[in-house]
Design an enzyme around this catalytic site. Structure first.
Site, PDB file in Angstrom:
ATOM      1  N   GLN A  26       2.024  -2.786  -5.398  1.00 21.71           N
ATOM      2  CA  GLN A  26       3.275  -3.205  -5.901  1.00 21.71           C
ATOM      3  C   GLN A  26       3.676  -2.473  -6.841  1.00 21.71           C
ATOM      4  O   GLN A  26       4.879  -2.298  -7.446  1.00 21.71           O
ATOM      5  CB  GLN A  26       3.339  -4.343  -5.751  1.00 21.71           C
TER       6      GLN A  26
ATOM      7  N   ASP B 205      -5.030  -3.310  -7.034  1.00 19.97           N
ATOM      8  CA  ASP B 205      -4.188  -3.063  -6.640  1.00 19.97           C
ATOM      9  C   ASP B 205      -3.005  -2.671  -6.582  1.00 19.97           C
ATOM     10  O   ASP B 205      -2.855  -3.612  -7.954  1.00 19.97           O
ATOM     11  CB  ASP B 205      -4.532  -4.468  -5.807  1.00 19.97           C
TER      12      ASP B 205
ATOM     13  N   LYS C 216       4.457   2.641  -0.225  1.00 18.22           N
ATOM     14  CA  LYS C 216       5.183   2.238  -0.596  1.00 18.22           C
ATOM     15  C   LYS C 216       5.937   2.491  -1.724  1.00 18.22           C
ATOM     16  O   LYS C 216       6.969   2.427  -2.692  1.00 18.22           O
ATOM     17  CB  LYS C 216       4.204   1.062  -1.194  1.00 18.22           C
TER      18      LYS C 216
ATOM     19  N   HIS D  91      -3.117  -9.890  -2.319  1.00 21.79           N
ATOM     20  CA  HIS D  91      -2.767 -10.036  -0.636  1.00 21.79           C
ATOM     21  C   HIS D  91      -4.534 -10.019  -0.225  1.00 21.79           C
ATOM     22  O   HIS D  91      -5.319  -9.419  -0.873  1.00 21.79           O
ATOM     23  CB  HIS D  91      -2.461  -8.826  -0.941  1.00 21.79           C
TER      24      HIS D  91
ATOM     25  N   CYS E 195       1.059 -12.408   4.029  1.00 19.96           N
ATOM     26  CA  CYS E 195      -0.662 -11.236   3.615  1.00 19.96           C
ATOM     27  C   CYS E 195      -0.978 -12.010   2.798  1.00 19.96           C
ATOM     28  O   CYS E 195      -1.730 -11.343   1.346  1.00 19.96           O
ATOM     29  CB  CYS E 195      -0.808  -9.902   3.407  1.00 19.96           C
TER      30      CYS E 195
HETATM   31  C1  LIG Z   1      -0.207  -6.526  -3.414  1.00 21.91           C
HETATM   32  C2  LIG Z   1      -0.886  -5.141  -2.067  1.00 21.91           C
HETATM   33  N1  LIG Z   1      -2.076  -4.470  -1.984  1.00 21.91           N
HETATM   34  C3  LIG Z   1      -2.568  -4.091  -0.325  1.00 21.91           C
HETATM   35  C4  LIG Z   1      -1.811  -4.024   0.149  1.00 21.91           C
HETATM   36  C5  LIG Z   1      -2.251  -3.079   1.385  1.00 21.91           C
HETATM   37  O1  LIG Z   1      -1.616  -1.981   1.792  1.00 21.91           O
HETATM   38  P1  LIG Z   1      -1.678  -1.086   2.762  1.00 21.91           P
HETATM   39  O2  LIG Z   1      -1.345  -2.000   3.911  1.00 21.91           O
HETATM   40  O3  LIG Z   1      -0.617  -0.415   2.778  1.00 21.91           O
HETATM   41  O4  LIG Z   1      -2.850  -0.677   2.722  1.00 21.91           O
HETATM   42  C6  LIG Z   1       0.373  -4.810   0.183  1.00 21.91           C
HETATM   43  C7  LIG Z   1       1.154  -4.423   1.073  1.00 21.91           C
HETATM   44  O5  LIG Z   1       1.711  -5.504   1.279  1.00 21.91           O
HETATM   45  C8  LIG Z   1      -0.029  -4.790  -1.143  1.00 21.91           C
HETATM   46  O6  LIG Z   1       1.521  -5.100  -1.213  1.00 21.91           O
END
Ligand SMILES: Cc1ncc(COP(=O)(O)O)c(C=O)c1O
Length: 403
Positions: free
Chosen positions: A201, A198, A224, A121, A361
């Protein structure tokens, strides 16, 4: 469409007031809908018990501080952290990664390297690019296997002592690929590097125990995980947090301030400058209670069955190309031949099916897949076979409309 009896309906739709009857919400990977207990916990906090934390001398504030710190302990228990002091409340995964890049990352310099993967991401790419630009460290990118998993065999051949950090998604937000975190941790540690995971998900879909996984940093977002937006978690090993300088200055993160010199509070307060998202933490506590009462193994089994059902049904349509591995965690990305994913999403919306269409993203991943965008269906505890059936009917309509 074959009905798989493994799809054990969790039958929790009634807990989610924002999901009207007949609406298939398939965008949980973007953000999860909120169950009644989470909404109630936040409402109750504002209705009956609201006050600041860590400062007030009056009873209400002391009680709120206790509730806020109880949320921290709840998070620690949820992910198997050794102590609540290893839990830093942040705005979300994005802020957690930026915190690590800006604080821990200060120790990097020219000659050091960071290892990422092609499916990350943007929030696990751009903070490292900013760090690269500040420090002169370089970034390497692990390729993917043909079915869209981080290729750890390739990574093991790439990594060396110049790598100081490996930063990888536990579950891909586009493909649902699940990382073998233990193996990635062993690989990183073998060359003296740290592993940041990270977990955005992963925490809503898999039981996570940071001790077993062996990572050094783990981040996720509350929204999430059926909790509120604006609150998330950075977990790190105690000795690493203790070695990290502050990244933002302000109230609550200090020990003593004079104009000549300021000393800082220990972790986690050192990393939580300013008044925190108090009710967010309480909402996250309620969200963790909610998912743990269902059980992460049950949630994973439920979503895995929905993924199988979806892949099988969409795979039977000639016009559909499926991305990612067969056993993806709760997420299915696909393309309909000759139709832009935005058009797919718009027609599905007319059918009361909400999916995400775009680059998610993850533009570098789109380049690897050779598409500008994908359509993505992602599942949560409230979904069932009826939602998959609606999705498939909608895609059939898309192919009829576009011939
Ligand atoms: C794998 C992953 N990492 C990071 C993020 C970023 O999360 P946030 O926008 O809640 O900070 C997301 C959000 O879509 C994600 O799916």
């Amino acid at each position: 469409m074959t009905v798989l009896d493994q799809t054990r309906p969790l039958d929790l739709l009634a807990d989610f007031p924002a999901i009207p009857q007949g609406w298939a919400y398939l965008d949980t990977a973007a953000t999860a809908q909120k169950p009644r207990p989470v909404i109630d916990a936040i409402t109750r906090a504002y209705d009956t018990s609201y006050a600041t934390v860590h400062r007030g001398v009056y009873q209400r504030s002391a009680d709120m501080t206790l509730a806020y710190e109880a949320a921290r302990r709840r998070v620690a228990g949820f992910i198997g952290a050794a102590s609540a002091d290893q839990i830093v409340f942040v705005r979300g995964a994005t802020e957690g990664i930026n915190l690590v890049a800006q604080s821990w990352g200060q120790r990097l310099g020219p000659g050091d390297r960071i290892l990422l993967s092609a499916l990350e991401h943007h929030s696990n790419i751009v903070p490292w690019q900013l760090l690269r630009d500040r420090t002169g460290a370089e970034i390497d990118v692990i390729p993917l296997t043909a079915d869209g998993q981080v290729d750890l065999v390739a990574a093991e051949a790439m990594i060396g002592p110049q790598h100081k950090l490996v930063a990888l998604a536990h579950v891909s937000n586009v493909l649902g690929s699940i990382l073998d975190v233990r193996r990635a941790a062993d690989m990183a540690h073998a060359v003296g590097a740290k592993l940041l995971v990270d977990g955005c998900q992963a925490v809503p879909r898999l039981a996570v125990d940071v001790a077993t996984l062996g990572a050094d940093f783990y981040v996720f977002s509350g929204h999430k995980l059926y909790g509120p937006t604006g609150v998330g978690v950075l977990w790190a090993k105690a000795e690493i947090l203790d070695s990290m300088p502050p990244w933002q200055g302000g109230g609550s993160m200090i020990d003593r301030v004079t104009f000549e010199r300021t000393t800082y509070a220990p972790a986690p307060a050192r990393f939580e400058a300013g008044t925190p998202h108090i009710t967010g933490a309480l909402g996250l506590h309620a969200a963790i209670d909610y998912v743990e009462a269902i059980g992460l193994d049950a949630i994973h089994a439920h979503e895995a069955a929905l993924v199988r059902l979806t892949r099988e049904a969409l795979g039977n349509l000639n016009s559909v190309r499926l991305f990612g591995p067969e056993n993806s965690a709760g997420i299915v990305s696909f393309a309909v031949e000759g139709v832009h994913p935005h058009d797919v999403g718009t027609i599905l919306d007319e059918e009361q099916v909400a999916i995400r269409a775009g680059h998610h993203c993850a533009q570098p991943l789109m380049d690897v897949l050779g598409v500008p965008a994908t359509a993505r269906a992602s599942f949560g505890v409230y979904n069932g076979e009826q939602d998959v059936a609606r999705l498939v009917r909608g895609i059939e309509r898309v192919t009829r409309i576009f011939g």
